[in-house]
Design a protein around this motif. Structure first.
Motif, PDB file in Angstrom:
ATOM      1  N   LYS A  28      -8.643  11.962  -0.954  1.00 25.74           N
ATOM      2  CA  LYS A  28      -9.915  11.276  -1.224  1.00 25.74           C
ATOM      3  C   LYS A  28     -10.318  10.344  -0.087  1.00 25.74           C
ATOM      4  N   GLN A  29      -9.355   9.580   0.429  1.00 29.24           N
ATOM      5  CA  GLN A  29      -9.679   8.568   1.432  1.00 29.24           C
ATOM      6  C   GLN A  29      -9.431   9.054   2.857  1.00 29.24           C
ATOM      7  N   TYR A  89       0.886   5.341   0.426  1.00 28.34           N
ATOM      8  CA  TYR A  89       0.098   6.435   0.965  1.00 28.34           C
ATOM      9  C   TYR A  89       0.653   7.753   0.447  1.00 28.34           C
ATOM     10  N   HIS A 144      -3.406   4.776  -1.399  1.00 28.32           N
ATOM     11  CA  HIS A 144      -4.294   5.472  -0.467  1.00 28.32           C
ATOM     12  C   HIS A 144      -4.077   6.973  -0.646  1.00 28.32           C
ATOM     13  N   ASP A 145      -5.081   7.630  -1.221  1.00 27.42           N
ATOM     14  CA  ASP A 145      -5.027   9.065  -1.492  1.00 27.42           C
ATOM     15  C   ASP A 145      -5.507   9.814  -0.253  1.00 27.42           C
ATOM     16  N   TYR A 146      -4.590  10.566   0.368  1.00 28.98           N
ATOM     17  CA  TYR A 146      -4.952  11.313   1.578  1.00 28.98           C
ATOM     18  C   TYR A 146      -6.142  12.232   1.352  1.00 28.98           C
ATOM     19  N   GLU A 188      -1.857  -0.981  -3.778  1.00 29.87           N
ATOM     20  CA  GLU A 188      -3.011  -0.117  -3.560  1.00 29.87           C
ATOM     21  C   GLU A 188      -2.488   1.275  -3.295  1.00 29.87           C
ATOM     22  N   THR A 219       0.863  -1.181   0.000  1.00 31.56           N
ATOM     23  CA  THR A 219       0.000   0.000   0.000  1.00 31.56           C
ATOM     24  C   THR A 219       0.897   1.227   0.000  1.00 31.56           C
ATOM     25  N   MET A 271      -4.019   6.374  11.898  1.00 31.93           N
ATOM     26  CA  MET A 271      -3.098   6.147  10.774  1.00 31.93           C
ATOM     27  C   MET A 271      -1.785   6.903  10.995  1.00 31.93           C
TER      28      MET A 271
END
Length: 115
Positions: A35-36, A6, A31-33, A29, A4, A42
């Motif tokens: 959008k998500q 980030y 993880h868009d800060y 994957e 993943t 975290m």
């Protein structure tokens, strides 16, 4: 292997890291800060794994806009709060490979991680 990444998609370092992973045919994957989102748990996990001084991006404009007093009085608690509030202050990318966290991108560093 689970990977993943980030970060923020328009970041140049993120683009280079994604390009490297794609060239190596490594599925990941993202993880868009923006959008998500980012939450306290975290950022605390990142800081516990990597050290808050390493996670805090001191080169970015967001950090430079802090008052001198804010910069002088940084500690893990208020640094984590700032990063949750302003995800652009989190150094990019943060990479989670299986259960191991890595920060930043350099081709030789990634080559060693995935060797």
């Amino acid at each position: 292997m689970t990977i993943t990444m980030y970060g923020i998609p328009n970041c140049d370092t993120i683009k280079k890291a994604k390009k490297w992973l794609d060239a190596e045919n490594l599925a990941y994957e993202f993880h868009d800060y923006r959008k998500q989102g980012v939450d306290l748990q975290m950022v605390t996990t990142f800081c516990n794994a990597l050290g808050w001084e390493n996670v805090l991006n001191k080169r970015g404009t967001t950090f430079r806009q802090l008052s001198q007093e804010q910069k002088d009085n940084l500690n893990q608690d208020n640094a984590v709060a700032l990063m949750v509030e302003q995800p652009a202050m989190i150094k990019r990318p943060i990479l989670l490979v299986n259960d191991s966290y890595h920060i930043g991108f350099k081709a030789d560093q990634y080559a060693a991680i995935f060797a």
